[in-house]
Design a protein around this motif. Structure first.
Motif, mmCIF file in Angstrom:
data_model
loop_
_atom_site.group_PDB
_atom_site.id
_atom_site.type_symbol
_atom_site.label_atom_id
_atom_site.label_comp_id
_atom_site.label_asym_id
_atom_site.label_seq_id
_atom_site.Cartn_x
_atom_site.Cartn_y
_atom_site.Cartn_z
ATOM 1 N N TRP A 81 3.683 -31.672 38.537
ATOM 2 C CA TRP A 81 2.881 -32.818 38.984
ATOM 3 C C TRP A 81 3.002 -33.949 37.960
ATOM 4 N N LEU A 82 3.400 -35.135 38.433
ATOM 5 C CA LEU A 82 3.470 -36.308 37.559
ATOM 6 C C LEU A 82 2.460 -37.376 37.949
ATOM 7 N N GLY A 83 2.020 -37.359 39.183
ATOM 8 C CA GLY A 83 1.073 -38.356 39.674
ATOM 9 C C GLY A 83 0.616 -37.945 41.061
ATOM 10 N N PRO A 84 -0.328 -38.683 41.645
ATOM 11 C CA PRO A 84 -0.875 -38.307 42.955
ATOM 12 C C PRO A 84 0.176 -38.153 44.042
ATOM 13 N N ALA A 152 1.775 -28.671 32.782
ATOM 14 C CA ALA A 152 2.712 -29.680 32.284
ATOM 15 C C ALA A 152 1.988 -31.013 32.213
ATOM 16 N N VAL A 153 2.311 -31.797 31.188
ATOM 17 C CA VAL A 153 1.635 -33.076 31.004
ATOM 18 C C VAL A 153 2.604 -34.091 30.404
ATOM 19 N N THR A 154 2.467 -35.317 30.842
ATOM 20 C CA THR A 154 3.207 -36.413 30.216
ATOM 21 C C THR A 154 2.425 -36.852 28.993
ATOM 22 N N THR A 155 3.069 -36.810 27.828
ATOM 23 C CA THR A 155 2.382 -37.113 26.589
ATOM 24 C C THR A 155 3.386 -37.724 25.607
#
Length: 201
Positions: A81-84, A152-155
């Motif tokens: 998942w990266l965004g809605p 998972a996360v964008t960081t």
């Protein structure tokens, strides 16, 4: 006509091929670092819960995750998942074939499927000290109560944007842009040095 793909693949060079020996030398029992080159990555944008999302999910044999930080994985494919309405599909399937399948599943519906495999490379950081290495310069809360396997996360890592994916209790995949891969790998090797002589417990 002869398919040139095998010859072209033989000429490929990963962003961190020049550091293969350094990654091996800097790894140990407590923490290890290696590149996982040439994973297929396809960017998917589609309305969540839509018919097109369902068709794409059936191609991947999984349901596209609906919440921030979630990962859905099955067989050769994982959807991060990266965004809605945005996911990154990471796979060991052939890039062109997978992108074509997903684009066909999207059909005429609103959305986008793009092969972005060349955009990033993948670093595998493993070992009982892996989280401690990341916490030296990652602002995300990586404590197991907040971040665990299947997340998972964008960081950022050492101020470089990355996609951080925890694949196991002591295993992470770090996906930097290819142009930043050398810096990220060298930073990680330096951050690992204090554990070089440590034995796994």
């Amino acid at each position: 006509m002869v398919d040139p793909t095998p010859q072209l693949e033989a000429l490929r060079r990963s962003p961190l091929a020049h550091l293969t020996d350094a990654l091996a030398a800097g790894s140990g029992d407590a923490v290890a670092l290696a590149e996982e080159p040439f994973l297929t990555m396809v960017s998917v944008r589609v309305g969540p819960g839509s018919a097109a999302a369902g068709r794409i999910g059936r191609i991947l044999d999984l349901e596209l995750p609906r919440r921030c930080g979630e990962v859905a994985a099955m067989g050769r494919h994982a959807a991060l998942w990266l965004g809605p309405d945005e996911w990154l599909v990471v796979s060991t399937a052939t890039p062109v074939a997978l992108a074509d399948q997903l684009e066909t599943a999207l059909g005429a519906d609103r959305g986008q499927v793009v092969d972005v495999s060349a955009n990033r490379t993948t670093l595998a950081l493993t070992g009982e000290r892996a989280r401690e290495v990341l916490e030296k310069a990652c602002p995300a809360d990586l404590h197991p109560r907040a971040f665990g396997p299947g997340s998972a996360v964008t960081t950022t890592l050492a101020r470089i944007p990355v996609l951080l994916w925890q694949t196991g209790p002591a295993a992470y995949r770090i996906l930097p842009r290819s142009s930043f891969a050398d810096y990220v790998a060298r930073w990680l090797l330096d951050a690992m040095r204090e554990y070089a002589g440590a034995q796994a417990r």
